[in-house]
Write a protein that holds these residues in place. Structure first.
Motif, mmCIF file in Angstrom:
data_model
loop_
_atom_site.group_PDB
_atom_site.id
_atom_site.type_symbol
_atom_site.label_atom_id
_atom_site.label_comp_id
_atom_site.label_asym_id
_atom_site.label_seq_id
_atom_site.Cartn_x
_atom_site.Cartn_y
_atom_site.Cartn_z
ATOM 1 N N ASP A 113 1.235 -1.128 -0.378
ATOM 2 C CA ASP A 113 0.437 -0.070 0.273
ATOM 3 C C ASP A 113 0.913 1.167 0.293
ATOM 4 O OD1 ASP A 113 -1.379 2.520 0.563
ATOM 5 O OD2 ASP A 113 -2.934 1.165 2.296
ATOM 6 N N GLY A 114 0.351 2.040 -0.746
ATOM 7 C CA GLY A 114 1.891 3.320 -1.086
ATOM 8 C C GLY A 114 1.520 4.182 0.155
ATOM 9 N N PHE A 115 0.389 4.289 0.824
ATOM 10 C CA PHE A 115 0.145 5.673 1.254
ATOM 11 C C PHE A 115 1.178 5.362 2.329
ATOM 12 C CE2 PHE A 115 -2.839 7.223 4.185
ATOM 13 C CZ PHE A 115 -2.854 8.785 4.009
ATOM 14 N N PHE A 116 1.184 3.844 3.045
ATOM 15 C CA PHE A 116 1.498 3.643 3.921
ATOM 16 C C PHE A 116 2.936 4.689 4.872
ATOM 17 C CE2 PHE A 116 4.494 1.067 6.925
ATOM 18 C CZ PHE A 116 3.834 1.007 8.102
ATOM 19 N N LYS A 117 3.864 4.805 4.261
ATOM 20 C CA LYS A 117 5.078 5.755 4.103
ATOM 21 C C LYS A 117 4.270 6.963 4.527
ATOM 22 C CE LYS A 117 10.070 7.026 2.381
ATOM 23 N NZ LYS A 117 9.811 7.890 2.616
ATOM 24 N N LYS A 118 3.970 7.551 3.794
ATOM 25 C CA LYS A 118 3.170 8.541 4.535
ATOM 26 C C LYS A 118 2.557 8.850 6.034
ATOM 27 C CE LYS A 118 1.007 12.882 2.739
ATOM 28 N NZ LYS A 118 -0.751 13.566 1.739
ATOM 29 N N PHE A 119 1.255 8.054 6.094
ATOM 30 C CA PHE A 119 1.002 7.773 6.903
ATOM 31 C C PHE A 119 1.646 8.183 8.709
ATOM 32 C CE2 PHE A 119 -0.661 5.265 10.765
ATOM 33 C CZ PHE A 119 -2.078 6.252 10.473
ATOM 34 N N LYS A 120 3.086 7.052 8.574
ATOM 35 C CA LYS A 120 3.984 6.507 9.138
ATOM 36 C C LYS A 120 5.367 8.085 9.597
ATOM 37 C CE LYS A 120 2.991 2.754 11.326
ATOM 38 N NZ LYS A 120 2.495 2.701 12.931
ATOM 39 N N GLU A 121 4.941 8.444 8.081
ATOM 40 C CA GLU A 121 6.242 9.832 8.638
ATOM 41 C C GLU A 121 5.407 10.894 8.846
ATOM 42 O OE1 GLU A 121 8.823 9.356 5.465
ATOM 43 O OE2 GLU A 121 10.047 7.788 6.452
ATOM 44 N N THR A 122 4.563 10.857 8.866
ATOM 45 C CA THR A 122 3.764 12.463 9.905
ATOM 46 C C THR A 122 3.487 12.254 11.044
ATOM 47 O OG1 THR A 122 2.417 11.933 7.077
ATOM 48 C CG2 THR A 122 1.212 13.374 8.870
ATOM 49 N N PRO A 123 3.790 13.103 11.843
ATOM 50 C CA PRO A 123 3.624 12.972 12.926
ATOM 51 C C PRO A 123 2.090 12.879 13.809
ATOM 52 C CG PRO A 123 4.511 15.077 12.308
ATOM 53 C CD PRO A 123 3.666 14.666 11.317
ATOM 54 N N GLN A 124 0.942 13.283 12.904
ATOM 55 C CA GLN A 124 -0.332 12.936 13.374
ATOM 56 C C GLN A 124 -0.884 11.741 13.552
ATOM 57 O OE1 GLN A 124 0.663 15.065 11.736
ATOM 58 N NE2 GLN A 124 -0.125 17.353 11.836
ATOM 59 N N THR A 125 0.096 11.044 12.786
ATOM 60 C CA THR A 125 -0.236 9.595 12.727
ATOM 61 C C THR A 125 0.551 8.746 12.147
ATOM 62 O OG1 THR A 125 -0.357 9.008 10.281
ATOM 63 C CG2 THR A 125 -2.329 10.213 10.802
ATOM 64 N N ALA A 126 2.390 9.017 12.597
ATOM 65 C CA ALA A 126 3.170 8.364 13.084
ATOM 66 C C ALA A 126 3.058 6.570 13.918
ATOM 67 C CB ALA A 126 4.561 9.184 12.809
ATOM 68 N N TYR A 127 2.510 7.216 15.054
ATOM 69 C CA TYR A 127 1.898 6.248 15.895
ATOM 70 C C TYR A 127 0.894 5.494 16.564
ATOM 71 C CZ TYR A 127 6.235 9.678 17.155
ATOM 72 O OH TYR A 127 7.564 10.161 17.203
ATOM 73 N N SER A 128 0.078 5.884 15.794
ATOM 74 C CA SER A 128 -0.717 4.431 15.316
ATOM 75 C C SER A 128 -0.784 3.416 13.855
ATOM 76 C CB SER A 128 -1.874 5.665 14.493
ATOM 77 O OG SER A 128 -2.404 6.924 15.758
ATOM 78 N N ASN A 129 -1.510 2.539 14.867
ATOM 79 C CA ASN A 129 -1.349 1.452 13.637
ATOM 80 C C ASN A 129 -2.360 1.527 12.238
ATOM 81 O OD1 ASN A 129 -0.737 -0.376 15.728
ATOM 82 N ND2 ASN A 129 -2.671 -0.790 16.547
ATOM 83 N N TYR A 130 -2.243 1.182 11.874
ATOM 84 C CA TYR A 130 -2.111 1.107 10.020
ATOM 85 C C TYR A 130 -3.944 0.329 10.134
ATOM 86 C CZ TYR A 130 -1.607 2.240 4.974
ATOM 87 O OH TYR A 130 -2.098 3.008 4.194
ATOM 88 N N PRO A 131 -4.691 2.029 9.517
ATOM 89 C CA PRO A 131 -6.088 0.976 9.209
ATOM 90 C C PRO A 131 -6.417 0.270 7.753
ATOM 91 C CG PRO A 131 -6.069 3.840 8.723
ATOM 92 C CD PRO A 131 -4.658 2.973 9.464
ATOM 93 N N PHE A 132 -5.647 0.474 7.364
ATOM 94 C CA PHE A 132 -5.735 0.169 5.585
ATOM 95 C C PHE A 132 -4.934 -1.138 5.656
ATOM 96 C CE2 PHE A 132 -5.633 5.042 5.729
ATOM 97 C CZ PHE A 132 -7.087 4.640 5.456
ATOM 98 N N GLU A 133 -5.813 -2.025 5.320
ATOM 99 C CA GLU A 133 -5.186 -2.855 4.589
ATOM 100 C C GLU A 133 -5.984 -3.120 2.891
ATOM 101 O OE1 GLU A 133 -7.857 -5.782 7.080
ATOM 102 O OE2 GLU A 133 -6.542 -6.098 7.775
ATOM 103 N N ASN A 134 -4.629 -2.875 2.104
ATOM 104 C CA ASN A 134 -5.163 -2.439 0.941
ATOM 105 C C ASN A 134 -4.333 -3.425 -1.127
ATOM 106 O OD1 ASN A 134 -7.237 -0.411 1.203
ATOM 107 N ND2 ASN A 134 -5.911 0.942 1.377
ATOM 108 N N ALA A 135 -3.559 -4.407 0.132
ATOM 109 C CA ALA A 135 -2.279 -4.776 -0.369
ATOM 110 C C ALA A 135 -3.027 -6.241 -0.208
ATOM 111 C CB ALA A 135 -1.370 -4.741 0.163
ATOM 112 N N LYS A 136 -2.179 -6.876 -1.301
ATOM 113 C CA LYS A 136 -2.485 -8.688 -1.408
ATOM 114 C C LYS A 136 -1.226 -9.217 -1.042
ATOM 115 C CE LYS A 136 -6.021 -7.521 -4.563
ATOM 116 N NZ LYS A 136 -6.743 -8.163 -5.272
#
Length: 317
Positions: A113-136
């Protein structure tokens, strides 16, 4: 620990051991395929002909290149590339990633999922569990037919099979975990347990290799704000999946450790790929080994990778 060869990759990944070439590894950022023979110290660099993510040997001496947009039959020495399978649902935000041939003869190919990197490097979301499962995680047979095995995945990585028990191990980096499955005679995956879960500040579990005793060698990539700012050392860990414990660890003096494979004449050398692509200029100077292929002796023996057999209708350029 020793450096292998002279080539320094911007983002190295996907190493495999090959009887003829030695270690074959990739510089994903610069779209290169590198071969290094530890016996002769010979090193060659080839054009990967695209954004390659992993490479798999075939039984007839060719290779399947897994690119972001599909699977291709390639001859990197001659610069030849031919489409084999182009999955229909790929995009800039959903692309192919780590892949290997399994004991069932199929290609097991994960996506990211190409959005994962941005999610984990954005201060507001970096410490949260990733909520999406768009890969296979899919499997592709000799004719190019696709079967989806796992659909609730975000970052499919490290794939390995225990040669004695046929247990299948799979990493979803977004969950910081290694999962164990039974691979049935009919080719289905049955979930058994989570082998190990890492802490966020240790980094993402990334590439993985297995030895003849069934121990898993897992690289920890210090990506995301939490891992980048932690004081945890970067390392490759050896895990006993039955005991669900770390047996041994290899400290790597770089931030970005991407993958590993076991090879060498006696299959007793751990080869580790590293990167420097996302590091600031000052940090790159502090990490002179970042980007090189590194090697470590290990106490056990590795196993040869499975080779893929193409259908006759698919095997020539």
């Amino acid at each position: 620990m020793d450096i292998c060869g002279n080539y320094r990759a911007k983002f190295a990944d996907g190493p495999i051991w090959h009887q003829a070439y030695g270690v074959i590894w990739l510089d994903i950022a610069n779209k290169k395929i590198i071969t290094f023979n530890p016996e002769t110290q010979n090193e060659d660099v080839y054009d990967a002909m695209g954004w390659i993510k992993s490479i798999i040997p075939t039984k007839d001496g060719q290779f399947i290149g897994i690119y972001k947009d599909g699977l291709y039959l390639i001859n990197f020495k001659l610069g030849l590339k031919k489409p084999f399978v182009l999955p229909p649902d790929l995009s800039e935000l959903h692309f192919l990633n780590d892949s290997k041939c399994g004991p069932d003869g199929r290609l097991w190919v994960g996506s990211s999922d190409g959005f994962f990197k941005k999610f984990k490097e954005t201060p507001q979301t970096a410490y949260s569990n990733y909520p999406f499962e768009n890969a296979k995680l899919i499997a592709v047979n000799a004719e190019g037919e696709i079967q989806t095995h796992l659909s609730k995945v975000a970052i499919s990585n490290g794939l390995e099979w225990d040669r004695q028990t046929n247990k299948f191990y799979h990493i979803d980096s977004s969950k910081y975990a290694i999962f164990q499955y039974e691979l049935t005679d009919s080719g289905e995956l049955l979930f058994e347990k989570i082998v190990y879960t890492f802490k966020m500040d240790e980094g993402y579990p990334d590439g993985m290799s297995i030895d003849s005793e069934g121990n898993l060698y897992v690289t920890l990539f210090k990506g995301g704000l939490m891992a980048k700012t932690s004081k945890e050392q970067t390392r490759v860990v050896c895990i006993n999946p039955q005991q669900q414990q770390i047996k041994e660890e290899f400290i790597i003096p770089v931030s970005q450790v991407t993958s590993c494979t076991i090879g060498g004449k006696n299959l007793d050398i751990l080869f580790v790929t590293t990167a420097y692509e996302a590091l600031p200029e000052a940090r790159i100077k502090e990490e002179p080994l970042a980007g090189y292929l590194l090697q470590f002796p290990i106490k056990t023996k590795g196993v040869m990778p499975f080779e893929f057999t193409l259908a006759n209708s698919k095997s020539s350029f």
